[in-house]
Design an enzyme around this catalytic site. Structure first.
Site, PDB file in Angstrom:
ATOM      1  N   CYS A   1      33.193 -11.906 -18.601  1.00 47.51           N
ATOM      2  CA  CYS A   1      32.738 -10.568 -17.832  1.00 47.51           C
ATOM      3  C   CYS A   1      31.789  -9.723 -18.975  1.00 47.51           C
ATOM      4  O   CYS A   1      32.120  -9.856 -20.232  1.00 47.51           O
ATOM      5  CB  CYS A   1      33.612  -9.743 -17.441  1.00 47.51           C
ATOM      6  SG  CYS A   1      33.058  -8.470 -16.333  1.00 47.51           S
TER       7      CYS A   1
ATOM      8  N   ASP B   1      44.277  -5.753 -13.346  1.00 44.33           N
ATOM      9  CA  ASP B   1      43.955  -5.366 -14.498  1.00 44.33           C
ATOM     10  C   ASP B   1      44.761  -4.324 -15.202  1.00 44.33           C
ATOM     11  O   ASP B   1      45.491  -3.737 -14.368  1.00 44.33           O
ATOM     12  CB  ASP B   1      42.286  -4.825 -14.587  1.00 44.33           C
ATOM     13  CG  ASP B   1      41.543  -4.608 -15.833  1.00 44.33           C
ATOM     14  OD1 ASP B   1      42.128  -5.017 -16.889  1.00 44.33           O
ATOM     15  OD2 ASP B   1      40.601  -4.164 -15.951  1.00 44.33           O
TER      16      ASP B   1
HETATM   17  O1  LIG Z   1      33.433  -3.896 -19.254  1.00 45.70           O
HETATM   18  C1  LIG Z   1      33.365  -2.568 -18.964  1.00 45.70           C
HETATM   19  O2  LIG Z   1      32.806  -1.831 -19.723  1.00 45.70           O
HETATM   20  C2  LIG Z   1      33.893  -2.263 -17.759  1.00 45.70           C
HETATM   21  C3  LIG Z   1      33.698  -0.728 -17.125  1.00 45.70           C
HETATM   22  C4  LIG Z   1      34.003  -0.415 -16.128  1.00 45.70           C
HETATM   23  C5  LIG Z   1      34.899  -1.098 -15.370  1.00 45.70           C
HETATM   24  C6  LIG Z   1      35.428  -2.369 -15.641  1.00 45.70           C
HETATM   25  C7  LIG Z   1      34.902  -2.650 -16.857  1.00 45.70           C
HETATM   26  N1  LIG Z   1      35.245  -4.057 -17.421  1.00 45.70           N
HETATM   27  C8  LIG Z   1      36.163  -5.096 -16.753  1.00 45.70           C
HETATM   28  C9  LIG Z   1      36.398  -6.306 -17.218  1.00 45.70           C
HETATM   29  O3  LIG Z   1      35.420  -6.594 -18.032  1.00 45.70           O
HETATM   30  C10 LIG Z   1      37.259  -7.149 -16.652  1.00 45.70           C
HETATM   31  O4  LIG Z   1      36.968  -7.371 -15.331  1.00 45.70           O
HETATM   32  C11 LIG Z   1      38.593  -7.251 -17.320  1.00 45.70           C
HETATM   33  O5  LIG Z   1      38.958  -5.801 -17.012  1.00 45.70           O
HETATM   34  C12 LIG Z   1      38.537  -7.562 -18.737  1.00 45.70           C
HETATM   35  O6  LIG Z   1      38.447  -6.559 -19.825  1.00 45.70           O
HETATM   36  P1  LIG Z   1      39.039  -6.670 -21.251  1.00 45.70           P
HETATM   37  O7  LIG Z   1      40.396  -6.023 -21.248  1.00 45.70           O
HETATM   38  O8  LIG Z   1      38.093  -5.930 -21.878  1.00 45.70           O
HETATM   39  O9  LIG Z   1      39.090  -8.097 -21.435  1.00 45.70           O
END
Ligand SMILES: O=C(O)c1ccccc1NCC(=O)[C@H](O)[C@H](O)COP(=O)(O)O
Length: 219
Positions: free
Chosen positions: A8, A131
């Site tokens: 993502c 999440d």
């Molecule tokens: O990536 C972002 O900045 C973001 C902003 C607002 C809502 C969600 C967002 N990201 C979610 C994700 O990238 C994934 O679905 C997931 O939550 C993984 O996040 P991570 O803990 O950074 O691997």
């Protein structure tokens, strides 16, 4: 069924190509201005074209209105809409009807009480993404690199597919899958060298690690 791997927050041609080359099943694009991974519609269009059917394109939005979703649909032509805000069950139904795309609803998790929303969403959503619940003062509801207590999902009975995310990286995803039995994993921060800066080698390592643990997945 094979494990789904979603990378993502991709925002450059090079890192998108790394994810596609390494065999990502889903590639996620963030349309949320406060995010360090936010894409303009023009860049979304360009990156969307690059995918060429090699993975499912996922558009991530947060409580977006119809006009914003319409613009994202036009630019990216996503295969899946990831709804990462406080969208209600009624709003999910409306979005599905209006935009005719599968919907992946994000359920933020901090305690078992957070799972009470599942029956409502399960009636409409095509997939659930668990999440970590963001802290109250966070500038965004996800993509913070923080895990939640995976044991909260240990005895989950869900009639639709689900994925897990939040603070995953190549070293902990096997344990997350062992505990949650999720059918897919989603990562953003865990394949970055700094917020919003994806690292091709980390992307490859994450996908390699996911494939190596594939046999643990049952849903
Ligand atoms: O990536 C972002 O900045 C973001 C902003 C607002 C809502 C969600 C967002 N990201 C979610 C994700 O990238 C994934 O679905 C997931 O939550 C993984 O996040 P991570 O803990 O950074 O691997």
């Amino acid at each position: 069924m094979s494990l789904l791997v979603k990378i993502c927050g991709l925002s450059t041609r090079e890192t998108l190509e790394a994810a596609l080359d390494a065999g990502a099943d889903m590639v996620g694009f963030v349309f949320f201005p406060p995010s360090p991974r936010h894409l303009s519609l023009e860049l979304g269009r360009e990156l969307g074209r690059q995918v060429k059917g090699r993975a499912l394109k996922v558009a991530l939005t947060v409580d977006a209105d119809d006009a914003t979703l319409g613009n994202v649909m036009d630019a990216l032509s996503p295969d899946i809409l990831q709804l990462h805000g406080k969208e209600s069950v009624a709003r999910l139904r409306d979005i599905k009807l209006r935009f005719d795309r599968p919907v992946m609803k994000v359920v933020p998790v901090a305690t078992s009480a957070d799972l009470a929303v599942l029956p409502g969403y399960a009636a409409i959503a095509d997939r659930i993404l668990f999440d970590a619940r963001a802290p109250k003062d966070a500038t965004r509801p996800g993509g913070l690199g923080a895990p939640f207590d995976w044991h909260l999902l240990e005895n989950l009975q869900l009639s639709l597919p689900y994925m897990v995310s939040g603070g995953l990286h190549a070293q902990n995803l096997a344990e997350a899958l062992r505990v949650t039995r999720a059918g897919g994993v989603d990562v953003s921060s865990g394949v970055e060298s700094a917020p919003g800066v994806k690292d091709p080698e980390m992307i490859k390592a994450f996908i390699r690690a996911a494939r190596a643990t594939q046999e643990l997945s049952v849903r």
